[in-house]
Design a protein around this motif. Structure first.
Motif, short mmCIF file in Angstrom:
data_model
loop_
_atom_site.label_atom_id
_atom_site.label_comp_id
_atom_site.label_asym_id
_atom_site.label_seq_id
_atom_site.Cartn_x
_atom_site.Cartn_y
_atom_site.Cartn_z
N GLY A 1 41.38 -28.86 -11.84
CA GLY A 1 40.57 -30.03 -11.52
C GLY A 1 40.71 -31.13 -12.57
N PRO A 2 39.64 -31.95 -12.71
CA PRO A 2 39.73 -33.11 -13.60
C PRO A 2 39.96 -32.70 -15.06
CG PRO A 2 37.68 -33.14 -12.31
CD PRO A 2 38.34 -31.84 -12.04
N GLY A 3 39.56 -31.48 -15.42
CA GLY A 3 39.71 -31.05 -16.82
C GLY A 3 41.08 -30.49 -17.14
N ALA A 4 41.96 -30.45 -16.13
CA ALA A 4 43.29 -29.84 -16.36
C ALA A 4 44.10 -30.69 -17.33
CB ALA A 4 44.03 -29.73 -15.03
N THR A 5 44.80 -30.03 -18.23
CA THR A 5 45.67 -30.79 -19.15
C THR A 5 47.08 -30.21 -19.11
OG1 THR A 5 44.80 -29.35 -20.88
CG2 THR A 5 44.05 -31.64 -20.92
N ALA A 6 48.04 -31.09 -19.32
CA ALA A 6 49.43 -30.65 -19.31
C ALA A 6 49.92 -30.51 -20.75
CB ALA A 6 50.29 -31.67 -18.55
#
Ligand code: ATP
Length: 373
Positions: free
Chosen positions: A151-156
């Protein structure tokens, strides 16, 4: 039992044992694969271009550009991928498009590569969409972005990869997305082999298998191998079976003809599937046009099998036409099956690429995309 009878029995047992040793044809197929470019028969243009790519990279001490190999099944794409790794003295990692259904599958493969390793992706046109983007970045920048969280908290999190060479193989080059195709620095298209080239493949394989193959038998087998080394080697093994069980062990013209008759390979090399396709087209659909999926159902096969395994050879032989409205019979189809074309049948097609019907109306059509060029 007298001595003669005993030695005959021993010979028969030896013959059976040696054919039992060859039971796993896949193992034999692997053993017949050329290891180096110099042993690879035919495909002169691709061989020369590839050898330049590999030699230049070796001379610079860098990894070669990514390599795309396209062409019908059994022409040597996997063999060439293995040769690339061998020539570069690098390990080969093998996977396939259908095995890469999620970006995570690809990330796992990529992140375990070592420097210079060759990654072979067979059927690369079947890599799933979500993994494609990751493949682009990996090919161009030697990097994967591993996504952590949802979701919005996903980081790459970017992860650098060691330089590697991707070798992609496809039977459907037309289905590769443009951005993927563009990231290959070298593309080689493998074409069907000439009869003399297949004879050379057969002679080499017979030598490796330790059997005697007469020149006449080599001509006979190559003529029925649909321009394909894998088929040539397969037929060679069937002729070897016949020669060992019913003949004197020599692969001669008699053994070749008798074995190929047992396995229903006709004089032009058409096998059961090819003939079923042509029979269905002519007998059930009046010569077409008929859509690929309808034709595939009629012969009990997957459309992709008919399209990639049977059709390229049938089209090349002028035995099948592909048009936007469907598959159609050619005059040669009716002739090959020994059937009379229906009244009103008229063909105005080019022998190899398809054609148009001039007087029959469209029937039995599927929704069919334009045939590949
Ligand atoms: N140029 C060649 N010279 C000698 N043998 C060959 C050549 N090309 C292919 N072969 C033989 O044919 C067999 C099939 O080749 P390979 O598996 O490389 O085909 P492919 O194009 O990868 O097929 P697919 O797309 O079905 O995987 C190999 O076992 C190899 O022995």
């Amino acid at each position: 039992m007298n001595d003669d009878a005993l030695s005959e029995a021993e010979e028969a047992a030896a013959r059976l044992l040696s054919s039992a040793a060859g039971v796993d044809d896949r193992l034999v197929e692997g053993a017949l694969r050329p290891q180096m470019l110099a042993e690879f028969v035919g495909q002169q243009v691709v061989r020369e271009q590839l050898s330049l790519v590999l030699d230049a990279a070796k001379a610079r001490g860098s990894v070669p550009d990514h390599i795309l190999l396209s062409g019908p099944p059994g022409l040597g794409k996997t063999t060439l991928a293995m040769i690339v790794a061998h020539e570069l003295n690098q390990p080969l990692r093998v996977t396939s498009g259908p095995a890469i259904q999620h970006a995570g599958d690809l990330a796992a493969v990529l992140s375990s590569l070592t420097e210079g390793e060759v990654l072979f992706v067979d059927e690369i046109h079947r890599v799933a969409r979500p993994a494609e983007e990751m493949l682009y970045v990996a090919m161009e920048d030697f990097r994967v972005d591993v996504v952590v969280g949802k979701g919005p908290g996903a980081t790459a999190i970017p992860l650098d990869l060691p330089p590697f060479t991707l070798v992609g193989a496809t039977t459907r080059a037309g289905m590769l997305p443009g951005p993927l195709r563009d990231r290959f620095g070298f593309t080689g298209h493998l074409d069907f082999y000439a009869p003399e080239e297949l004879e050379q493949v057969l002679r080499r394989s017979a030598e490796l298998l330790g059997v005697e193959l007469t020149p006449e038998a080599a001509v006979e087998i190559s003529g029925r191998s649909r321009g394909t080394p894998r088929i040539a080697n397969r037929l060679l093994r069937r002729v070897r079976d016949w020669a060992q069980v019913r003949g004197d062990g020599t692969l001669d013209l008699t053994a070749a003809r008798a074995a190929l008759e047992v396995y229903a390979v006709d004089a032009r090399g058409l096998d059961r599937l090819d003939r079923s396709v042509l029979e269905a087209l002519c007998r059930r659909f009046g010569g077409g046009p008929v859509g690929l999926s309808t034709l595939a159902v009629a012969v009990g096969e997957e459309p992709e099998t008919v399209e990639t395994v049977s059709e390229p050879f049938l089209v090349r032989e002028g035995l099948l036409g592909r048009t936007p409205r469907g598959r159609i019979a050619t005059p040669a189809t009716w002739e090959h099956l020994g059937l009379a074309a229906p009244a009103g049948f008229a063909w105005a097609g080019a022998g190899t690429g398809g054609g148009t019907l001039t007087s029959r109306s469209g029937m039995h059509q599927d929704t069919l995309p334009d045939p590949e060029p």
